[in-house]
Design an enzyme around this catalytic site. Structure first.
Site, PDB file in Angstrom:
ATOM      1  N   SER A 121     -58.672  48.145   1.941  1.00  0.00           N
ATOM      2  CA  SER A 121     -57.226  49.261   1.796  1.00  0.00           C
ATOM      3  C   SER A 121     -57.327  50.357   3.101  1.00  0.00           C
ATOM      4  CB  SER A 121     -57.400  49.644   0.289  1.00  0.00           C
ATOM      5  OG  SER A 121     -56.101  51.657   1.275  1.00  0.00           O
ATOM      6  N   THR A 158     -47.981  47.347   4.920  1.00  0.00           N
ATOM      7  CA  THR A 158     -47.995  47.747   4.008  1.00  0.00           C
ATOM      8  C   THR A 158     -45.935  47.720   3.765  1.00  0.00           C
ATOM      9  OG1 THR A 158     -49.836  47.841   1.802  1.00  0.00           O
ATOM     10  CG2 THR A 158     -46.810  48.015   1.915  1.00  0.00           C
ATOM     11  N   LYS A 180     -46.565  42.474   4.212  1.00  0.00           N
ATOM     12  CA  LYS A 180     -46.866  42.154   2.370  1.00  0.00           C
ATOM     13  C   LYS A 180     -45.697  43.584   2.015  1.00  0.00           C
ATOM     14  CE  LYS A 180     -49.741  43.786  -0.578  1.00  0.00           C
ATOM     15  NZ  LYS A 180     -49.601  44.945  -1.867  1.00  0.00           N
ATOM     16  N   HIS A 226     -46.018  44.709  -4.683  1.00  0.00           N
ATOM     17  CA  HIS A 226     -46.751  46.294  -4.689  1.00  0.00           C
ATOM     18  C   HIS A 226     -47.703  45.673  -6.056  1.00  0.00           C
ATOM     19  CE1 HIS A 226     -48.222  49.467  -1.957  1.00  0.00           C
ATOM     20  NE2 HIS A 226     -49.104  49.878  -3.058  1.00  0.00           N
ATOM     21  N   TYR A 261     -51.171  51.635   5.871  1.00  0.00           N
ATOM     22  CA  TYR A 261     -50.052  52.302   5.952  1.00  0.00           C
ATOM     23  C   TYR A 261     -49.391  52.296   6.913  1.00  0.00           C
ATOM     24  CZ  TYR A 261     -50.281  51.947   0.741  1.00  0.00           C
ATOM     25  OH  TYR A 261     -50.777  51.338  -0.564  1.00  0.00           O
TER      26      TYR A 261
END
Length: 343
Positions: free
Chosen positions: A104, A152, A216, A240, A126
């Site tokens: 992440s 994402t 994703k 998610h 992100y």
């Protein structure tokens, strides 16, 4: 009872309640998170018989990286709440299983320490409103050896959570988040999710990093094709973990449409969400996935037994997949085709 089936309960005994709730919860009414595993269980097998399954091989490659099995670890945040070693401990467990881990962008461990654990890793990113912050994160990941970028795409805003007690943000320990951004170089408003993204961002990420880009959060075939046409090397079919739009279709049901849309293209397909058994992995591969990601089970395993727990999780799922492939009459992953599956 399977060891995997007892993981969440064992983790709940070790985690503060707000942390356990944050890890397990979905958004809003919890419809999507509640349907995920049941959607995989709804499939049935049409096994082949009288095939030689004396040797079964579950090894494969993901974006060219060899792995011992098609089960990868999904990017999840706040791993240092689960284990003091955080993402580095998770990566060490993945390395021992010869798999791949997603990391992440909110990781509480530096990319350098994660890379030193030895597992091939992909950065989940992100794109935030302040693109300079995103660029610093990308550059740090490339410098530390990231092998791919996972964009994402399903988070223009964060899904609503309906907490009924103290939240994780009231108990989180300092330093467990955003370890790869220097304090003082960004403001809270800089980290707001960009809500104006288009497929052009795929090329921007690829050009900046020189790495393959996966997208994703895709649940539709037409979106998968748009991403592939824009240069995506891979698609991750994902809702998610049921944490964004509640009521979004289960990934087990979305996967066949995405696979059909990308048939004949070099774009690799992955899937996450509710995968808890080797039979679920087999179903996903037969329906067109190259590999699967597990998220919450890896968090529970990390909580219960640190790196060794993560290794056991991946190993156990690989052994279950091998067993199921023998029974379905498919000695290699290439033999897993859609005709083996029905609903």
């Amino acid at each position: 009872m399977r060891w995997i089936d007892g993981l969440e309960a064992a983790a709940a005994e070790k985690l503060p309640e707000p942390v356990h709730r944050y890890f397990r919860q979905g958004s809003a009414g919890g419809i999507s998170v509640g349907e995920a595993t049941a959607a995989w269980n709804a499939y049935r097998f049409r096994p082949r018989v009288l095939t030689d399954v004396s040797t079964v091989d579950i090894s494969t490659t993901v974006l060219g990286t060899p792995v011992d099995g098609p089960v990868l670890v999904a990017p999840t945040t706040l791993q240092r709440q689960a284990d003091p070693g955080g993402e580095a401990a998770m990566a060490a467990g993945v390395a021992a299983a010869n798999s791949v881990i997603g990391i992440s962008s909110n990781a509480g461990t530096t990319f350098a320490d994660i890379g030193a654990a030895g597992a091939p890793w992909w950065l989940q990113i992100y794109v935030v409103k302040n693109r300079d912050v995103t660029l610093r994160m990308l550059d740090a990941a490339v410098a530390a050896g990231a092998r791919a970028v996972v964009l994402t795409a399903d988070t223009p805003v964060v899904g609503r959570k309906e907490d009924d007690g103290p939240t994780i943000w009231e108990v989180i320990q300092p330093g467990h988040l955003l370890a790869n951004l220097d304090e003082g170089e960004y403001a809270v408003e800089d980290l707001g999710k960009a809500d104006n993204l288009t497929p052009d961002v795929i090329g921007w990420l690829a050009e900046r990093t020189g790495l393959p880009v996966l997208v994703k959060g895709v649940l539709r075939g037409d979106d998968a094709k748009r991403c592939a046409d824009a240069g995506a090397a891979g698609i991750i079919v994902s809702n998610h973990g049921g944490r964004q739009l509640d009521g979004a279709i289960p990934t087990a049901r979305a996967l066949p449409e995405v696979a059909e849309a990308l048939a004949g293209t070099p774009t690799e397909i992955y899937v996450d969400g509710g995968i808890r058994r080797g039979e679920h992995v087999l179903t996903a591969l037969a329906l067109g996935a190259r590999a699967v990601f597990v998220g919450r089970p890896a968090l529970w395993a990390l909580t219960v037994d640190s790196s060794a727990g993560v290794t056991r999780l991946l190993t156990d799922l690989g052994e279950e997949l091998t067993h199921a492939m023998r029974l379905v009459g498919s000695p290699t992953i290439a033999d897993l085709t859609p005709d083996l599956i029905t609903r």
